[in-house]
Motif scaffolding. Structure first.
Motif, PDB file in Angstrom:
ATOM      1  N   GLU A   1      12.002   1.885   5.502  1.00  0.00           N
ATOM      2  CA  GLU A   1      13.256   2.436   6.029  1.00  0.00           C
ATOM      3  C   GLU A   1      13.525   3.805   5.433  1.00  0.00           C
ATOM      4  O   GLU A   1      13.984   4.723   6.129  1.00  0.00           O
TER       5      GLU A   1
ATOM      6  N   LEU B   1      11.310   6.205   7.119  1.00  0.00           N
ATOM      7  CA  LEU B   1      11.800   6.476   8.465  1.00  0.00           C
ATOM      8  C   LEU B   1      12.969   7.455   8.422  1.00  0.00           C
ATOM      9  O   LEU B   1      13.032   8.403   9.226  1.00  0.00           O
TER      10      LEU B   1
ATOM     11  N   LYS C   1      13.132  11.114  10.135  1.00  0.00           N
ATOM     12  CA  LYS C   1      14.194  11.487  11.055  1.00  0.00           C
ATOM     13  C   LYS C   1      14.901  12.754  10.585  1.00  0.00           C
ATOM     14  O   LYS C   1      15.252  13.621  11.404  1.00  0.00           O
TER      15      LYS C   1
ATOM     16  N   VAL D   1       8.144  10.010  12.769  1.00  0.00           N
ATOM     17  CA  VAL D   1       9.204   9.039  13.064  1.00  0.00           C
ATOM     18  C   VAL D   1       8.624   7.828  13.788  1.00  0.00           C
ATOM     19  O   VAL D   1       8.921   6.676  13.440  1.00  0.00           O
ATOM     20  N   ASP D   2       7.794   8.103  14.814  1.00  0.00           N
ATOM     21  CA  ASP D   2       7.166   6.994  15.549  1.00  0.00           C
ATOM     22  C   ASP D   2       6.316   6.136  14.626  1.00  0.00           C
ATOM     23  O   ASP D   2       6.338   4.898  14.717  1.00  0.00           O
TER      24      ASP D   2
ATOM     25  N   SER E   1       6.648   5.787  11.400  1.00  0.00           N
ATOM     26  CA  SER E   1       7.523   5.040  10.497  1.00  0.00           C
ATOM     27  C   SER E   1       8.176   3.864  11.208  1.00  0.00           C
ATOM     28  O   SER E   1       8.295   2.774  10.634  1.00  0.00           O
ATOM     29  N   GLN E   2       8.595   4.089  12.462  1.00  0.00           N
ATOM     30  CA  GLN E   2       9.181   2.996  13.235  1.00  0.00           C
ATOM     31  C   GLN E   2       8.150   1.905  13.512  1.00  0.00           C
ATOM     32  O   GLN E   2       8.453   0.710  13.411  1.00  0.00           O
ATOM     33  N   ASP E   3       6.921   2.334  13.864  1.00  0.00           N
ATOM     34  CA  ASP E   3       5.859   1.361  14.109  1.00  0.00           C
ATOM     35  C   ASP E   3       5.550   0.566  12.846  1.00  0.00           C
ATOM     36  O   ASP E   3       5.363  -0.660  12.897  1.00  0.00           O
TER      37      ASP E   3
END
Length: 455
Positions: free
Chosen positions: A108, A111, A115, A212-213, A215-217
């Protein structure tokens, strides 16, 4: 002397009388009747040979394996923060269940940082775009001033040429125009840099978006969700345990279907193949697509049973593929069978589910095909006892195609309508008279066996 002479005279008379008596006795006796000696008529059970629907059968053996197996492994490093209470060996969980989570704090933070970098890059792009618009306006003003300066220079040059204005005034106007040109060029050069600066910022934005992608993944990968209804195999982790990326988490076994790699003797495969409507071209077998089509067109039924079980339960299977090679040790070929819904219809103590590792038999049956079939007991060393038109015994050699259980398929030597003896016959003497008994029950029993319906 007289006594001896007397005896000599009567002795021939006595012998003659005796001979006459014997002749009379022989002539008066009835003649002996001669009876023709022959074997008694034998009563036998017979069967009328005919082509009947016959299903070729073969049995293979193999272990149950789930058609779908998930070996769940961690895709990130972290500490196990949650495990579903039913994530235990032997447990059952539905599709979509969140069964395990890995601590997300680190991901988190990553991420949020990604961001923030993305937001900063977007802000820089907006600022540059605003500066570009301002530079364009400044260039427009400078260009307008240059145009005015050029017009003034032209007017002054006309006056100087008419000698109504001093020469030094022309020099002053030329100097102004040079300054205005320099200002325009400076502004144009500055404006040209904005394209590369924006491209650089956009590249940073794209990189930030990728971060970001990613980190989200990565954050998504901290939560393990079952992709199908499953029974749980071995569980390798516990709550609070640290797991490295690639570490084994648990095993999930799909419940929608199971597969059995049934090993079938190669010599049992030929009778099954003989039921195909057309023999495939060997050259076509080089293409896997054609081989799979042949297997599909074969359309064999497959009945699965648990070996050693007291249950008489049967599961309907489907042949989906052949193994890639023949086992040289056992001389068998693998016939892979799929069974859908192996957990449906479970009755405790009567019909168990098909669980991983169960040893099963798979009976393959072809579609019915009319064949000349006789019971095995009617065969005597490749000969059969046939009833002739005169109801006498005729011993006839035959050629077999193949045998199956208590039945044999005739290749040559018999034709439809022939009557063959199915009961024991002693003695076996060609030409012996026969009395026939035809049983409809035997005929029906053979038809049932031919279709695989015998008990």
């Amino acid at each position: 002397m007289k006594k001896i002479l007397k005896n000599f005279i009567f002795l021939p008379l006595i012998i003659a009388a005796a001979v006459a008596f014997v002749v009379m006795q022989v002539k008066s006796k009835q003649a002996v009747e001669h009876q023709e000696v022959q074997f008694p008529v034998k009563t036998v059970e017979v069967l009328t040979v005919e082509k009947i629907p016959f299903r070729t059968r073969a049995v293979g053996y193999g272990n149950v394996e789930p058609a779908t197996v998930l070996q769940a492994k961690s895709e990130v490093n972290g500490k196990i923060s949650y495990i579903h209470p039913d994530l235990k060996q032997g447990g059952s969980l539905p599709k979509g269940t969140t069964v395990l989570r890995i601590e997300t704090t680190t991901f988190e933070i990553s991420l949020d940082s990604s961001k923030a970098g993305l937001a900063s890059s977007k802000s820089s792009l907006k600022q540059i775009e605003a500066e570009e618009q301002s530079a364009k306006r400044s260039l427009a003003i400078a260009q307008k001033n240059l145009n005015l300066g050029l017009a003034e220079l032209k007017r002054v040059q006309v006056l100087v040429n008419k000698r109504t204005l001093a020469r030094n005034q022309l020099d002053i106007e030329e100097q102004k125009v040079l300054q205005l040109r320099s200002a325009v060029q400076d502004l144009q050069g500055n404006l040209d840099t904005y394209a590369s600066r924006k491209a650089s910022i956009r590249a940073q934005i794209k990189q930030s978006e990728s971060q970001v992608d990613q980190s989200q993944d990565t954050l998504v990968r901290t939560e393990i969700v079952l992709p199908f209804d499953a029974r749980i195999g071995e569980v390798s982790v516990d709550t609070g345990e640290f797991i490295s990326a690639g570490g084994q988490l648990f095993e999930a076994l799909g419940v929608e279907a199971i597969e059995i790699n049934a090993q079938l003797p190669v010599n049992h495969l030929r009778p099954l193949a003989s039921t195909m409507s057309a023999v495939p071209n060997p050259d076509n077998l080089k293409q896997l697509g054609n081989l799979q089509k042949i297997i599909t067109d074969w359309d064999l039924d497959a009945k699965v049973r648990i070996v050693g079980s007291e249950s008489n339960s049967i599961w309907e299977g489907k042949l989906i593929r052949l193994s890639e090679s023949v086992d040289p040790t056992r001389d068998t070929v693998g016939m892979v069978v799929s069974v859908e819904k192996p957990y449906e219809g479970v009755i405790p103590g009567q019909r168990p589910p098909l669980l991983k590792g169960m040893y099963t038999s798979v009976e393959f049956l072809s579609k019915p095909k009319n064949m000349l079939v006789i019971p095995r007991k009617a065969l005597h060393q490749n000969r059969v006892y046939v009833v002739s038109e005169e109801n006498t015994l005729s011993i006839r050699p035959i050629k077999l195609d193949f045998s199956q259980g208590q039945l044999v398929v005739i290749k040559d030597g018999l034709k439809e309508g022939d009557k063959i003896i199915t009961s024991d016959l002693v003695p076996v003497i060609e030409g012996i008279k026969l009395e026939l008994i035809e049983s409809e029950d035997i005929q029906n029993e053979i038809k049932a066996m031919a279709l695989g319906n015998e008990s």
